[in-house]
Design a protein around this motif. Structure first.
Motif, PDB file in Angstrom:
ATOM      1  N   PHE A 126      10.992  -3.632  -1.673  1.00 25.45           N
ATOM      2  CA  PHE A 126       9.986  -4.023  -2.668  1.00 25.45           C
ATOM      3  C   PHE A 126       9.641  -2.838  -3.564  1.00 25.45           C
ATOM      4  CE2 PHE A 126       8.785  -6.797   1.027  1.00 25.45           C
ATOM      5  CZ  PHE A 126       9.341  -7.947   0.493  1.00 25.45           C
ATOM      6  N   VAL A 127       9.427  -3.150  -4.829  1.00 27.30           N
ATOM      7  CA  VAL A 127       8.927  -2.168  -5.785  1.00 27.30           C
ATOM      8  C   VAL A 127       7.523  -2.637  -6.151  1.00 27.30           C
ATOM      9  CG1 VAL A 127       9.279  -1.062  -8.020  1.00 27.30           C
ATOM     10  CG2 VAL A 127      11.273  -1.750  -6.641  1.00 27.30           C
ATOM     11  N   ASP A 128       6.511  -1.932  -5.689  1.00 25.91           N
ATOM     12  CA  ASP A 128       5.127  -2.302  -6.011  1.00 25.91           C
ATOM     13  C   ASP A 128       4.763  -1.618  -7.328  1.00 25.91           C
ATOM     14  OD1 ASP A 128       2.440  -2.796  -6.218  1.00 25.91           O
ATOM     15  OD2 ASP A 128       2.013  -2.452  -4.095  1.00 25.91           O
ATOM     16  N   ALA A 129       4.724  -2.411  -8.391  1.00 32.64           N
ATOM     17  CA  ALA A 129       4.594  -1.858  -9.742  1.00 32.64           C
ATOM     18  C   ALA A 129       3.197  -1.330 -10.053  1.00 32.64           C
ATOM     19  CB  ALA A 129       4.985  -2.907 -10.777  1.00 32.64           C
ATOM     20  N   HIS A 130       2.238  -1.617  -9.185  1.00 27.59           N
ATOM     21  CA  HIS A 130       0.866  -1.146  -9.436  1.00 27.59           C
ATOM     22  C   HIS A 130       0.170  -0.984  -8.088  1.00 27.59           C
ATOM     23  CE1 HIS A 130      -3.053  -1.542 -11.990  1.00 27.59           C
ATOM     24  NE2 HIS A 130      -3.344  -0.990 -10.810  1.00 27.59           N
ATOM     25  N   SER A 131       0.123   0.245  -7.621  1.00 24.73           N
ATOM     26  CA  SER A 131      -0.595   0.485  -6.369  1.00 24.73           C
ATOM     27  C   SER A 131      -1.563   1.643  -6.546  1.00 24.73           C
ATOM     28  CB  SER A 131       0.380   0.791  -5.228  1.00 24.73           C
ATOM     29  OG  SER A 131       0.769   2.145  -5.254  1.00 24.73           O
ATOM     30  N   HIS A 132      -2.355   1.834  -5.496  1.00 24.59           N
ATOM     31  CA  HIS A 132      -3.269   2.981  -5.455  1.00 24.59           C
ATOM     32  C   HIS A 132      -3.069   3.749  -4.154  1.00 24.59           C
ATOM     33  CE1 HIS A 132      -5.403   2.116  -9.187  1.00 24.59           C
ATOM     34  NE2 HIS A 132      -5.131   0.857  -8.910  1.00 24.59           N
ATOM     35  N   ILE A 133      -1.816   3.864  -3.742  1.00 24.91           N
ATOM     36  CA  ILE A 133      -1.487   4.664  -2.559  1.00 24.91           C
ATOM     37  C   ILE A 133      -1.818   6.116  -2.859  1.00 24.91           C
ATOM     38  CG2 ILE A 133       0.428   5.502  -1.139  1.00 24.91           C
ATOM     39  CD1 ILE A 133       1.833   2.794  -1.769  1.00 24.91           C
ATOM     40  N   GLU A 134      -2.584   6.739  -1.986  1.00 29.23           N
ATOM     41  CA  GLU A 134      -2.971   8.129  -2.253  1.00 29.23           C
ATOM     42  C   GLU A 134      -2.528   9.108  -1.183  1.00 29.23           C
ATOM     43  OE1 GLU A 134      -7.119   8.434  -3.199  1.00 29.23           O
ATOM     44  OE2 GLU A 134      -6.698   7.906  -5.291  1.00 29.23           O
ATOM     45  N   ALA A 147       1.009   5.764   2.455  1.00 26.63           N
ATOM     46  CA  ALA A 147       2.409   5.720   2.016  1.00 26.63           C
ATOM     47  C   ALA A 147       3.292   5.189   3.129  1.00 26.63           C
ATOM     48  CB  ALA A 147       2.853   7.122   1.587  1.00 26.63           C
ATOM     49  N   ARG A 148       3.040   5.642   4.348  1.00 31.25           N
ATOM     50  CA  ARG A 148       3.851   5.192   5.478  1.00 31.25           C
ATOM     51  C   ARG A 148       3.626   3.697   5.748  1.00 31.25           C
ATOM     52  NH1 ARG A 148       6.687   6.067  10.006  1.00 31.25           N
ATOM     53  NH2 ARG A 148       5.985   4.903  11.808  1.00 31.25           N
ATOM     54  N   ARG A 149       2.375   3.264   5.629  1.00 30.12           N
ATOM     55  CA  ARG A 149       2.054   1.842   5.823  1.00 30.12           C
ATOM     56  C   ARG A 149       2.798   0.983   4.798  1.00 30.12           C
ATOM     57  NH1 ARG A 149      -3.360   2.724   5.781  1.00 30.12           N
ATOM     58  NH2 ARG A 149      -3.510   3.408   7.931  1.00 30.12           N
ATOM     59  N   ALA A 150       2.838   1.466   3.561  1.00 33.70           N
ATOM     60  CA  ALA A 150       3.552   0.719   2.514  1.00 33.70           C
ATOM     61  C   ALA A 150       5.038   0.636   2.831  1.00 33.70           C
ATOM     62  CB  ALA A 150       3.327   1.397   1.159  1.00 33.70           C
ATOM     63  N   LEU A 151       5.601   1.744   3.272  1.00 30.20           N
ATOM     64  CA  LEU A 151       7.031   1.755   3.583  1.00 30.20           C
ATOM     65  C   LEU A 151       7.343   0.764   4.703  1.00 30.20           C
ATOM     66  CD1 LEU A 151       9.721   3.180   2.881  1.00 30.20           C
ATOM     67  CD2 LEU A 151       9.226   4.796   4.730  1.00 30.20           C
ATOM     68  N   GLU A 185      -7.270   1.821   4.808  1.00 30.36           N
ATOM     69  CA  GLU A 185      -8.004   1.099   5.850  1.00 30.36           C
ATOM     70  C   GLU A 185      -9.272   0.449   5.308  1.00 30.36           C
ATOM     71  OE1 GLU A 185      -8.350   4.234   8.687  1.00 30.36           O
ATOM     72  OE2 GLU A 185      -6.444   3.703   9.640  1.00 30.36           O
ATOM     73  N   GLY A 186      -9.564   0.676   4.019  1.00 27.35           N
ATOM     74  CA  GLY A 186     -10.779   0.101   3.451  1.00 27.35           C
ATOM     75  C   GLY A 186     -10.460  -0.957   2.408  1.00 27.35           C
ATOM     76  N   GLU A 187     -11.312  -1.002   1.408  1.00 31.37           N
ATOM     77  CA  GLU A 187     -11.208  -1.978   0.335  1.00 31.37           C
ATOM     78  C   GLU A 187      -9.813  -1.982  -0.296  1.00 31.37           C
ATOM     79  OE1 GLU A 187     -13.089  -2.390  -4.122  1.00 31.37           O
ATOM     80  OE2 GLU A 187     -14.150  -1.205  -2.632  1.00 31.37           O
ATOM     81  N   GLY A 188      -9.257  -3.165  -0.479  1.00 34.21           N
ATOM     82  CA  GLY A 188      -7.951  -3.274  -1.135  1.00 34.21           C
ATOM     83  C   GLY A 188      -6.788  -2.883  -0.244  1.00 34.21           C
ATOM     84  N   GLY A 189      -7.057  -2.623   1.022  1.00 29.51           N
ATOM     85  CA  GLY A 189      -5.987  -2.130   1.893  1.00 29.51           C
ATOM     86  C   GLY A 189      -5.079  -3.204   2.443  1.00 29.51           C
ATOM     87  N   ALA A 190      -5.515  -4.464   2.381  1.00 29.85           N
ATOM     88  CA  ALA A 190      -4.765  -5.523   3.061  1.00 29.85           C
ATOM     89  C   ALA A 190      -3.727  -6.204   2.176  1.00 29.85           C
ATOM     90  CB  ALA A 190      -5.733  -6.579   3.594  1.00 29.85           C
ATOM     91  N   VAL A 191      -3.660  -5.834   0.910  1.00 30.13           N
ATOM     92  CA  VAL A 191      -2.775  -6.565  -0.010  1.00 30.13           C
ATOM     93  C   VAL A 191      -1.349  -6.030   0.100  1.00 30.13           C
ATOM     94  CG1 VAL A 191      -2.564  -7.425  -2.356  1.00 30.13           C
ATOM     95  CG2 VAL A 191      -4.777  -6.670  -1.524  1.00 30.13           C
TER      96      VAL A 191
END
Ligand SMILES: [Zn+2]
Length: 403
Positions: free
Chosen positions: A76-84, A89-93, A317-323
């Motif tokens: 997947f290419v997530d075109a708009h994230s707020h990974i910081e 980053a590991r969770r996204a991978l 782990e907070g707001e917006g983390g589950a998407v």
């Protein structure tokens, strides 16, 4: 992930099935290449280092990692994230995101995380990072990262020359993409997403400054007038786009502007469900914004405007983390895309928005081996996209659930 000379030894964290240097065969999988192909042929795929080296019709009893007739897609290419940070980053991978564009970046943490991933110290998606959000109210996190602009703590950033100076500093700090505020945010009680922020001239200055370094601009735009000004100024993508009107959509069609609607974060899922003033404002507001956004997506899709999937999520782990991208795929299908089109929006179309479709976002010989395997045919059941069975990033198996 991109491999660099730093990869001399195989970190235990990273070891895949094949030792570095030896080809890895993934066998017996249905191929969905992300480009909206109708059939899903049963194939074997050979990975050589970080690249896809060969694709052939599946051979019975072929040696390699047997994918048991499951479905092989581009990562997947997530075109708009707020990974910081590295944990996000590991969770996204692990969710199958092998590439992402981070639009925002308080305190430039994403920029550092990007470099740690690139240099092999941290496991995560390849990240393209905006290093801040250029808007009239730059905010304290931005100013703490760029203290030369301390004057904007007390007064708004205004005027094309001033905006251009900020854009130049962000480029110099190592941004891969610039983000401008064409309209105010939706998620704060004190802001009105219909109200325009930067002017046409100010956004034009950012577009010009980015172009000097071969970069492009993404515009945060809900409101009609701000989005229209952003498209006229030549931004590459409209993010959110809730109140886009027909005139602006027609202009996007003519100019080839991409649309990243970030539907999922606006759904109840993105709702923080807290009782702060901002959480309450967001809960009420997204009730009103969801329908126009879905209708805009349907109109944009009918016009042939390229649509890409972005979660707007933090993977934290907070707001917006589950998407996850799977949520956005489901929302795009609900807005009228076919499942194949929605999967393409989360892979190939998103790679096109990032301008890296010649490297990743699809499955073809010579491209980076950024791959996801899911258990069932996602064209029939998109829920299978939530939990990948296998994730490969630049040829390395980072998740394998074929026990
Ligand atoms: Zn965002």
């Amino acid at each position: 992930m991109r491999l660099t000379a730093g990869w001399i030894t195989c970190l235990s964290l990273w070891c895949g099935l094949a030792p570095a240097g030896e080809p890895l065969w993934l066998v017996n999988a249905h191929l969905l290449d992300g480009r909206n192909g109708a059939d899903a042929p049963l194939v074997d795929v050979r990975l050589d280092g970080a690249r896809i080296a060969q694709i052939r019709p599946a051979m019975p009893h072929a040696a390699g990692l047997d994918l048991r007739g499951s479905y092989l897609l581009p990562g997947f290419v997530d075109a708009h994230s707020h990974i910081e940070d590295p944990a996000a980053a590991r969770r996204a991978l692990m969710a199958g995101v092998t590439t992402t564009r981070v639009l925002g970046d308080a305190y430039l943490k994403a920029l550092a995380t990007r470099d740690l991933i690139r240099d092999g110290y941290v496991q995560g998606p390849q990240m393209l990072v905006s290093a801040g959000h250029i808007r009239p109210q730059l905010g304290e996190p931005f100013i703490l990262s760029f203290p030369q602009f301390g004057q904007y703590l007390a007064s708004p950033l205004q005027g094309a020359d001033h905006v251009r100076a900020v854009a130049a500093a962000v480029v110099a700090r190592g941004a891969d993409v610039l983000k401008v505020g064409a309209s105010e945010r939706a998620g704060l009680a004190s802001t009105d997403p219909r109200r325009q922020e930067l002017s046409y001239e100010e956004m034009r200055a950012v577009v010009e400054e980015a172009a000097k370094s071969g970069l492009y601009v993404a515009a945060h735009a809900h409101g009609r007038s701000g989005a229209n000004a952003a498209v006229r100024a030549g931004v590459r993508s409209i993010e959110h786009g809730t109140y886009l009107d027909d005139e602006t959509l027609a202009l996007m069609r003519r100019q080839g502007t991409y649309f990243v609607p970030t539907l999922a974060i606006m759904s109840p899922l993105g709702d923080p469900r807290g009782d702060s003033a901002d959480a309450i404002a967001l809960q009420i507001r997204t009730r009103a914004m969801m329908r126009p956004l879905r209708e805009v997506v349907a109109r944009a899709h009918a016009l042939g405007i390229p649509i890409a999937a972005g979660t707007d999520g933090t993977y934290g782990e907070g707001e917006g983390g589950a998407v996850r991208p799977a949520h956005e795929v489901e929302e795009l299908v609900a807005a009228g895309l076919t499942p194949s089109e929605a999967i393409s929006a989360a892979t190939w179309q998103a790679a096109r928005v990032l301008g890296i479709e010649a490297r990743t976002g699809s499955i073809a010989v010579g491209l980076e081996a950024d791959l996801v395997v899911v258990e069932r045919d996602p064209r029939r059941d998109t829920t299978t996209l939530y939990e990948p069975m296998l994730v490969v990033s630049d040829g390395r198996v980072v998740l394998n659930r074929f026990y």
